[in-house]
Write a protein that holds these residues in place. Structure first.
Motif: not given
Length: 369
Positions: A23-24, A58-66, A320-322, A341-346
């Motif tokens: 995200a950064a 299919r529901y367990s991936s991080l953004p950008g890489m299934p 992140v991850g709490l 994405t939320h916290v890094v954008t902030a």
């Protein structure tokens, strides 16, 4: 020693730290990830051998890489997750440094933060992402008589496989997924009782032929805000295809009300009876592993003062991850990316302006080393 100036320091290189790094980079920051372990895979190699994800690939991936693999509806194993995180780390254009344990974060005299490591290195940065997870801070309650108990007392964080408990009398404490899964596994090797303060709440793994996580996604329940979740989710729930419920109903796995105290050779049950027990395994959860932030004074009884992952006390500090940080899935593979994405954008918005331009924060680093 003059500390090196880095734009954003991410403490922890597991799933949360890697999601934050990606995200950064996406918002033009230059992240440096400091991971205490030998690889950027977090605590996953240390989980028990038989662990599988409770959500399909299919529901367990991080953004950008299934998740790779022919069957997206399988439940990935612990080792599959480790391999996945290795690949994910290699795909991020960030400086990921392993074997680097952060010992403290302090305010920097010139603004921002000073991050110190166990080897004596120092990093100065205007922004810090605390993504160190909770596995290294298991919660182990203390009961009367515990210090005089001669048997084995441990946490599920240190459990690996059932064979060492063969033939023993074992009590597993907890009402969540890990407690039930470990107790069920042990039951074929040892005499096991699962003890809880309240009846176990089972949730069907599959509904109308689809995994529960399909319905969480299509209904939006997976993204419910924390304010709603705290009203709806009051007790731990166990995902079950029927195997665990049947094991308890048939007596294969015994369940009793929580014992009240330890005796020198066992436990004291709620009815006052005593039983000799060889080992007690607590599956009682974890607490955020954030002791390195103590110098900032941002922790209250070990918990960070934050809202949605944004520090309520220190600008430029995010988390992140709490657990339940912003949603039901905040500290999972499937949900941590949204929070990152939320916290890094902030964080990037707070760092914008002259400071960001002068320190070259928009420059991206070379491939991870």
């Amino acid at each position: 020693m003059t500390p090196r100036t880095e734009p954003v320091i991410i403490v922890g290189g597991g799933q949360s730290g890697l999601a934050a790094a990606r995200a950064a980079v996406a918002v033009g920051l230059r992240p440096v990830v400091l991971e205490a372990g030998a690889e950027p895979v977090g605590s996953w190699p240390d989980y028990y051998d038989s662990l599988t994800l409770f959500s399909p690939a299919r529901y367990s991936s991080l953004p950008g890489m299934p998740f790779a693999g022919a069957d997206p509806d399988r439940y990935p194993t612990r080792d599959e997750v480790v391999a996945y995180l290795r690949r994910y780390a290699g795909s991020i254009d960030a400086d990921i440094r392993t074997g680097v344990r952060v010992t403290e974060v302090q305010p920097h005299p010139g603004g921002g933060y000073l991050v110190r490591t166990a080897t004596g290195d120092e990093f100065a940065a205007p922004g810090v992402v605390a993504a160190s997870g909770s596995f290294n801070n298991p919660y182990l309650p203390t009961l009367p008589g515990q210090d005089d108990y001669d048997g084995e007392v441990g946490h599920v964080a240190h459990y690996r496989r059932p064979e060492p408990y063969a033939g023993k009398r074992v009590v597993v404490v907890g009402a969540g997924n890990s407690a039930v899964q470990v107790a069920h596994e042990l039951a074929s090797h040892a005499r096991v009782t699962l003890t809880t303060r309240a009846p176990i709440q089972f949730v069907p793994q599959r509904i109308r032929g689809r995994d529960l996580h399909h319905w969480l996604r299509v209904t939006g329940a997976d993204r419910l805000p924390r304010s709603v979740l705290t009203r709806l989710v009051r007790h731990a729930a166990v995902l079950d295809t029927g195997v665990y419920r049947d094991a308890i109903a048939t007596g294969l796995l015994a369940r009793r009300e929580m014992f009240t105290a330890f005796s020198p050779d066992g436990v004291v049950w709620a009815d006052g009876s005593r039983e000799q027990v060889d080992a007690v395994i607590f599956a009682t959860g974890y607490r955020p592993h954030l002791d390195y932030l103590a110098p900032l004074g941002t922790l209250e009884r070990g918990m960070p003062r934050q809202a949605g992952g944004i520090s309520a006390t220190h600008p430029g500090l995010v988390y992140v991850g709490l657990e339940f940080q912003r949603s039901f899935s905040s500290n999972t593979l499937r949900g941590v990316g949204r929070d990152a994405t939320h916290v890094v954008t902030a964080l990037a918005a707070g760092m914008s302006g002259g400071t960001r331009g002068r320190s070259g924060l928009t420059r991206r680093v070379s491939a991870p080393r």
